[in-house]
Design a protein around this motif. Sequence first.
Motif, short mmCIF file in Angstrom:
data_model
loop_
_atom_site.label_atom_id
_atom_site.label_comp_id
_atom_site.label_asym_id
_atom_site.label_seq_id
_atom_site.Cartn_x
_atom_site.Cartn_y
_atom_site.Cartn_z
N PHE A 1 50.35 49.61 38.09
CA PHE A 1 49.00 49.15 37.82
C PHE A 1 48.94 47.66 38.05
O PHE A 1 49.82 46.92 37.62
CB PHE A 1 48.61 49.46 36.37
N VAL A 2 47.88 47.20 38.72
CA VAL A 2 47.72 45.78 39.00
C VAL A 2 46.37 45.33 38.45
O VAL A 2 45.34 45.95 38.73
CB VAL A 2 47.79 45.49 40.51
N VAL A 3 46.38 44.26 37.67
CA VAL A 3 45.14 43.70 37.12
C VAL A 3 45.14 42.21 37.37
O VAL A 3 46.16 41.53 37.16
CB VAL A 3 45.03 43.98 35.60
N LYS A 4 44.00 41.69 37.83
CA LYS A 4 43.88 40.26 38.10
C LYS A 4 42.65 39.73 37.35
O LYS A 4 41.56 40.29 37.49
CB LYS A 4 43.71 40.05 39.60
N LYS A 5 42.84 38.69 36.55
CA LYS A 5 41.73 38.12 35.77
C LYS A 5 41.70 36.61 35.93
O LYS A 5 42.73 35.97 36.07
CB LYS A 5 41.89 38.45 34.27
N GLN A 6 40.48 36.07 35.90
CA GLN A 6 40.30 34.62 36.02
C GLN A 6 39.46 34.16 34.83
O GLN A 6 38.36 34.64 34.61
CB GLN A 6 39.58 34.30 37.33
N CYS A 7 40.01 33.21 34.05
CA CYS A 7 39.34 32.75 32.83
C CYS A 7 39.57 31.25 32.63
O CYS A 7 40.22 30.59 33.43
CB CYS A 7 39.86 33.51 31.61
N LYS A 8 39.05 30.74 31.50
CA LYS A 8 39.20 29.32 31.18
C LYS A 8 40.61 28.98 30.70
O LYS A 8 41.10 27.88 30.91
CB LYS A 8 38.21 28.91 30.08
N SER A 9 41.25 29.95 30.01
CA SER A 9 42.61 29.71 29.52
C SER A 9 43.50 30.89 29.89
O SER A 9 43.01 32.00 30.12
CB SER A 9 42.61 29.52 28.00
N PHE A 10 44.79 30.63 29.94
CA PHE A 10 45.73 31.70 30.28
C PHE A 10 45.75 32.77 29.19
O PHE A 10 45.86 33.95 29.48
CB PHE A 10 47.14 31.13 30.48
#
Length: 100
Positions: free
Chosen positions: A65-74
């Motif tokens: 399973f591969v998930v990619k997220k982009q946010c303000k903090s890790f």
Amino acid sequence: MKVNAQSVNFNADSKLLDFVQGRLDKLELFYDKVISSDVYLKVVNTSSKENKIVEIKVHVPKDKFVVKKQCKSFEEAVDSACNSLERSLKKRKQKLRLQA
């Protein structure tokens, strides 16, 4: 669970790596056959505040399973990615239960 963490364009401190390890260890509550996971922490140079990208690959028998997220903090990105992975792992476990 074995977690391989790589940081791109910066050096991750031990607090962040411990947080990632702890959060991914919780995934084993939902699906106990997780083999390992690869975590990529990236900082992108953009004018946007959401410049932290986390990509997590979780390896299970016969699948990944591969998930990619982009946010303000890790931390926020890891939390969000792990929530998605929890749902995916629950679905897989349910599917395997129905086949048996």
